[in-house]
Design an enzyme around this catalytic site. Structure first.
Site, PDB file in Angstrom:
ATOM      1  N   ASP A 246      19.080  14.589  30.313  1.00  0.00           N
ATOM      2  CA  ASP A 246      18.509  15.584  29.530  1.00  0.00           C
ATOM      3  C   ASP A 246      17.921  15.273  28.200  1.00  0.00           C
ATOM      4  O   ASP A 246      17.137  15.813  27.730  1.00  0.00           O
ATOM      5  CB  ASP A 246      19.335  16.980  29.271  1.00  0.00           C
ATOM      6  CG  ASP A 246      19.142  18.062  30.317  1.00  0.00           C
ATOM      7  OD1 ASP A 246      18.369  17.738  31.081  1.00  0.00           O
ATOM      8  OD2 ASP A 246      19.337  19.132  29.835  1.00  0.00           O
TER       9      ASP A 246
ATOM     10  N   ASP B 125      30.787  15.474  35.542  1.00  0.00           N
ATOM     11  CA  ASP B 125      30.348  15.044  33.965  1.00  0.00           C
ATOM     12  C   ASP B 125      30.256  13.663  33.998  1.00  0.00           C
ATOM     13  O   ASP B 125      30.774  12.903  34.475  1.00  0.00           O
ATOM     14  CB  ASP B 125      31.352  15.722  32.955  1.00  0.00           C
ATOM     15  CG  ASP B 125      30.926  17.384  33.012  1.00  0.00           C
ATOM     16  OD1 ASP B 125      30.030  17.760  33.597  1.00  0.00           O
ATOM     17  OD2 ASP B 125      31.966  17.833  32.277  1.00  0.00           O
TER      18      ASP B 125
ATOM     19  N   ASP C  79      29.519  27.714  34.619  1.00  0.00           N
ATOM     20  CA  ASP C  79      30.521  27.490  35.808  1.00  0.00           C
ATOM     21  C   ASP C  79      30.969  28.573  36.144  1.00  0.00           C
ATOM     22  O   ASP C  79      31.133  29.040  37.482  1.00  0.00           O
ATOM     23  CB  ASP C  79      31.331  26.282  35.356  1.00  0.00           C
ATOM     24  CG  ASP C  79      31.895  26.469  34.010  1.00  0.00           C
ATOM     25  OD1 ASP C  79      31.758  27.854  33.373  1.00  0.00           O
ATOM     26  OD2 ASP C  79      32.457  25.503  33.480  1.00  0.00           O
TER      27      ASP C  79
ATOM     28  N   ASP D 250      31.399  11.728  31.777  1.00  0.00           N
ATOM     29  CA  ASP D 250      32.580  11.082  31.460  1.00  0.00           C
ATOM     30  C   ASP D 250      33.731  11.060  32.202  1.00  0.00           C
ATOM     31  O   ASP D 250      34.900  10.628  32.056  1.00  0.00           O
ATOM     32  CB  ASP D 250      33.055  11.759  30.177  1.00  0.00           C
ATOM     33  CG  ASP D 250      33.384  13.070  30.211  1.00  0.00           C
ATOM     34  OD1 ASP D 250      32.642  13.863  30.975  1.00  0.00           O
ATOM     35  OD2 ASP D 250      34.334  13.625  29.412  1.00  0.00           O
TER      36      ASP D 250
END
EC number: 2.4.1.-
Length: 952
Positions: free
Chosen positions: A227, A429, A636, A431
């Protein structure tokens, strides 16, 4: 043989895929087979039958808290006439329930505590405090809320379920002797928003672990959403794709675990049980050197890109003040965000970019070259194909709301549909990396079982590394994952928590399930009139809920409805005909086949760019009825909720070794802002059209209760702050919550507290967590309630009243301390935030209140030590829960406990001394006669109060 996988979220550290005893575990924490070499891999196929039979006994349980569900009453039961021991008739996962010796007392105690609490509240209502009616009314409201919120949290836990994938059965059914597989396709989405705050090396490790996962190469496609649109991210992924040509074959050759290189090379020991140990050592040494070089290139990319761009700009004659472009290695200008941002090249204003780093692999195995001077590693017996890897930076333009992560996920959904269109989607994600190479297979088990066509998503628990050993701020949060989410699996299923979730693609397109049964596996008939067939999907016999799938017809024969092959009008999906054409093919593909991989040509890439355009979603259903839902920072939870209210179910998949591992913010400030974002999103859902109070009747009654709890828990802050301050202030004012307790008051209070503790012990037992984790969870709950929850309530009220949008900064994953000297240095870096004000005030109020009580006893105003002790005990109970917070804002690692205790003692003593020695604080009463009984006046006119207090 592949690494064994078992359910239980770490409860079974040494179990096989079905809970059976596995081979002895290596010191690295993985089963022996995870460290086995090429010999073990080569022999896996030949010994598959024996391995499968040994690993898959239905009902074999190796945990004292769980027992297999009676399959005759389960929706996962084999059809009548199946042979119990026949491998092909066994389900791909088994369901377990808590043993009655734990479950029945657990349910009874919930009922007992509810009755005791009701009687306690009735007693409180009947015994008013005429001296302080405001205090009495407020305390009653608080106690009612605490009881109500406890009930909301407890009721969904009445039927915990554990599901264990059977990878042996999955391999038997879908993997073929020639090395090919008929497992369905899987698109994996990885999202990043800032390569500076989210270290690019972590993102690269996530991508490498995905490419190396044990899933059919031609069925696995990885998409990275950037993004930020920065060249730094793209070139880092290009470097990762190059390194993957070495790392992935190395993992396959030696069955490496875990398959994220950073985590693997950080292991203190690398035990090896294969026959070619010397070869493994040499290969590992070579790969380690290449990885160190890879990291050096990644860390130097930012400088290299800037230097390259300066050279190209100088060659192009760019003058000072003119836009300075960012240049790619091939000499072309980067279409995304430039280093020196300018018009059409800013983070919020740039063109869409879709670049294929690794194209679709072939279906046939492709063996690597033997060892040579140019290639010292022998990959002659290893499949060297790599999954498809695509970089996506959606278009952003001023004036278009980009909807943050939810918008990025919807853009990836459309782009992936025109490039690969896999029937299942996994989101991670940046990470998070795949820690267990079998994780994808474990999750897909729950999508391919009997009656699994009604499962919308499979949620994995979040596990973290880099957390301090004491888990000061409850980052692991296993009470929620292994307690609450596992319990919800006994209803309609766990909620979606944002990462580590495997979706059925059609659920994101607004499709409804073929059947609706809100009863769950242990209560299949619960719901009565709500359990019915919505419509018949091709390929399934709908004669009974346990019907076995029959041979499905081609995807083109999907039943045509009101809107053709789509569940809603075509215009709701946007203007792309190519994208709309992919929906019927994904609507109900055969679970026993996958679409043929097609190379991503220029036309497909151009279409992918078009469907990620900034204006594509205008006047469509994206963000409301289709895809990830907009309007809240917790997209979510509301996205999963919209699936559940349609009748879809979800599953919880906890395996060991853990499926995915991520990085948690261990700094107090970052942790508080993370909780603030979550709690704000929950309240946004409560004040929106997605309020669970008004959901459809297809939502399981207790599932609705769970969603109500999830969207209302921040309100606890309003009452908890009252209860953590007023009792302490009562020592000064003399007005207490309960003035004259009776014997029944103490009886009710003892039952309420006693049953709460016993319930906690039982829950800790079946959830597989420790008592220490339970205490840590309670401590951080107090900290969060007094800070982040309160701020969330204020922010959402402001948003609702004044129509102001709420924005949050990205949680930084960069450490602030020196990790080389202390890996947990970031834990004690103090970053001041306004969220800390309220907890600090509460700490001071309770210390001062306790000091005043102590001073009054010494001064002779209060003569009843036992009565004072009850209130002081509660004050120290509050301080005990806020101790981690105090530890985080004072001192350094190892010295903090002393600092905290010294400051507490200093404040306590100073307050007591001041109270005793300053006459105007306590008045002249201490020089008069002995204190009379409660409710009377002394000779000097000072009213005396005995101390009593009701535990909240």
């Amino acid at each position: 043989m592949a690494p064994a996988v078992a359910g239980g979220g770490g409860r079974r550290n040494n179990e096989g895929v079905n809970g059976n005893a596995a081979a002895p575990a290596c010191v690295c924490g993985f089963p022996v087979c995870a460290c086995a070499g090429a010999a073990a891999v080569a022999s896996a196929a030949s010994s598959a039958d024996m391995d499968i039979v040994a690993a898959g006994q239905i009902g074999a349980v190796n945990d004292e808290s769980w027992v297999a569900v009676d399959l005759s009453d389960s929706d996962d039961a084999p059809a009548a006439g199946d042979v119990q021991g026949a491998l092909d008739d066994r389900p791909v996962f088994r369901t377990e329930k808590i043993k009655g010796v734990l479950l029945h007392p657990y349910r009874v105690l919930i009922f007992v505590r509810l009755i005791a609490f009701t009687l306690f509240v009735i007693w409180r209502i009947e015994h008013k405090n005429p001296d302080a009616m405001w205090l009495w009314v407020t305390s009653i409201a608080g106690e009612f809320w605490f009881g109500f919120s406890w009930l909301l949290d407890q009721l969904p836990k009445l039927n915990p379920i554990n599901r264990v994938p059977d990878l042996a059965v999955l391999r038997r059914r879908f993997d073929h002797a020639d090395g090919t597989s008929s497992l369905p396709g899987l698109d994996i989405f990885v999202t990043t928003a800032d390569p500076i705050k989210e270290p690019i090396l972590s993102t690269a490790n996530s991508i490498l672990s995905i490419l190396a996962a044990d899933y059919p190469v031609d069925r696995n496609t990885c998409y990275l959403s950037d993004d930020s649109g920065m060249l730094l991210t793209y070139e880092a992924m290009a470097e990762a794709a190059k390194f993957a040509t070495l790392w992935v074959p190395f993992c396959r050759k030696h069955a490496i675990e875990p398959r994220g290189p950073e985590s693997y090379f950080e292991l203190k020991s690398h035990p090896y049980m294969g026959r070619a140990q010397e070869e493994f050592v040499n290969d590992r040494r070579r790969v380690r050197k290449e990885y160190d070089d890879f990291k050096a290139r990644i860390n130097g990319l930012e400088h290299d890109i800037k230097q390259r761009s300066d050279s190209y700009n100088a060659a192009a004659g760019v003058k000072d003040g003119e836009p300075r472009a960012t240049w790619m290695a091939d000499g072309s200008q980067w279409e995304g965000t430039w280093i020196e941002q300018s018009e059409n090249h800013r983070k919020g204003d740039h063109a869409g970019i879709v670049l294929v780093l690794l194209n679709h692999p072939s279906h046939a195995r492709q063996l690597g070259p033997p060892a040579s001077a140019d290639n010292p590693l022998d990959f002659s017996g290893v499949d060297v194909r790599l999954p498809m890897l695509v970089y996506v930076a959606r278009e952003k333009r001023p004036g278009c709301n980009h909807q943050k992560k939810a918008g990025a996920m919807n853009a990836l959904t459309r782009a992936s549909a025109v490039l690969s269109n896999s029937p299942f989607i996994l989101n991670l994600d940046c990470d998070h990396y795949i820690n267990n190479s079998q994780a994808l297979r474990a999750g897909i088990c729950f999508m391919l079982g009997r009656d699994s066509d009604t499962v919308a998503f499979v949620q994995f628990p979040q596990r973290f590394e880099g957390v301090d050993p004491t888990d000061l701020y409850a980052n692991h949060n296993r009470i929620f994952f292994d307690g609450t989410l596992r319990a919800l699996d006994g209803l309609q299923g766990p909620i979606y928590v944002g990462t580590g979730c495997l979706f059925r693609r059609i659920t994101l397109y607004g499709f409804e399930p073929p059947r609706i049964n809100v009863g769950g596996p242990c209560f299949p008939r619960l719901g009565g009139m709500f359990a019915k067939n919505r419509y018949q999907k091709p390929g399934f016999e709908m004669t009974k809920p346990g019907a076995k799938p029959v041979a499905p017809p081609p995807a083109a024969t999907v039943a045509k409805g009101k809107h053709g092959f789509l569940p809603m009008p075509k215009k709701a999906y946007g203007k792309s005909d190519a994208f709309a054409d992919t929906i019927p093919r994904a609507s109900h593909p055969s679970p026993y086949a996958a679409e043929a991989a097609v190379a991503a040509d220029e036309a497909a890439i151009a279409e992918a760019v078009m469907v990620t355009a900034a204006a594509y979603e205008k006047k469509t259903g994206w963000g409301s009825d289709i895809g990830w839902v907009y309007g809240t920072v917790t997209e979510d939870v509301v996205t999963g909720y919209r699936m559940h209210i349609k009748g879809w179910r979800s599953r919880y998949c906890s395996i060991y070794p853990h499926a995915f591992i991520g990085t948690a913010p261990i700094n107090l400030t970052e942790r508080l802002f993370q909780v603030l974002r979550w709690s704000t999103g929950s309240l946004e859902i409560f004040f929106s059209r997605n309020n669970p109070l008004f959901g459809s009747t297809f939502l399981h009654p207790l599932q609705r209760v769970a969603y109500i709890n999830i969207t209302t828990y921040p309100f606890t802050a309003l009452f908890l702050i009252f209860y953590t301050t007023v009792p302490a202030l009562s020592f000064v004012t003399g007005h207490f919550i309960v003035q004259r307790p009776t014997t029944m008051f103490y009886v009710y209070l003892a039952i309420v507290l006693g049953t709460l503790l016993i319930l906690a012990v039982l829950e800790v037992k079946w959830a597989g967590v420790t008592v220490f984790e339970w205490f840590r969870n309670g401590q951080f709950w107090m900290t969060a309630s007094c800070s982040a929850y309160l701020a969330a309530v204020l922010q959402v009220v402001t948003k609702v009243v004044f129509r102001r949008d709420i924005s949050f900064k990205l949680t930084s994953k960069l450490p602030a301390g020196d990790e080389k000297k202390d890996p947990y240095a970031d834990l004690y870096v103090v970053r001041w935030t306004w969220l800390m004000i309220t907890p600090i005030i509460i700490i001071l109020v309770n210390i001062i209140g306790s000091a005043v009580a102590f001073a009054k006893v010494l001064d002779g105003e209060w003569t009843h030590w036992l009565k004072v002790a009850g209130g002081v005990f509660f004050n120290f109970w509050v301080l005990f829960h806020l101790y981690p917070f105090a530890k985080g804002i004072l001192g350094k690692h190892g010295k903090t406990p002393v600092v905290v205790l010294v400051w507490w003692a200093f404040t306590f003593v100073i307050t007591a001394v001041l109270y005793i020695n300053i006459p105007h604080i306590h008045g002249p009463g201490r020089h008069g006669a002995a204190s009379p009984s409660h409710g009377h006046h002394s000779a000097h006119g000072t009213k005396k109060y005995d101390f009593t207090y009701a535990w909240p």
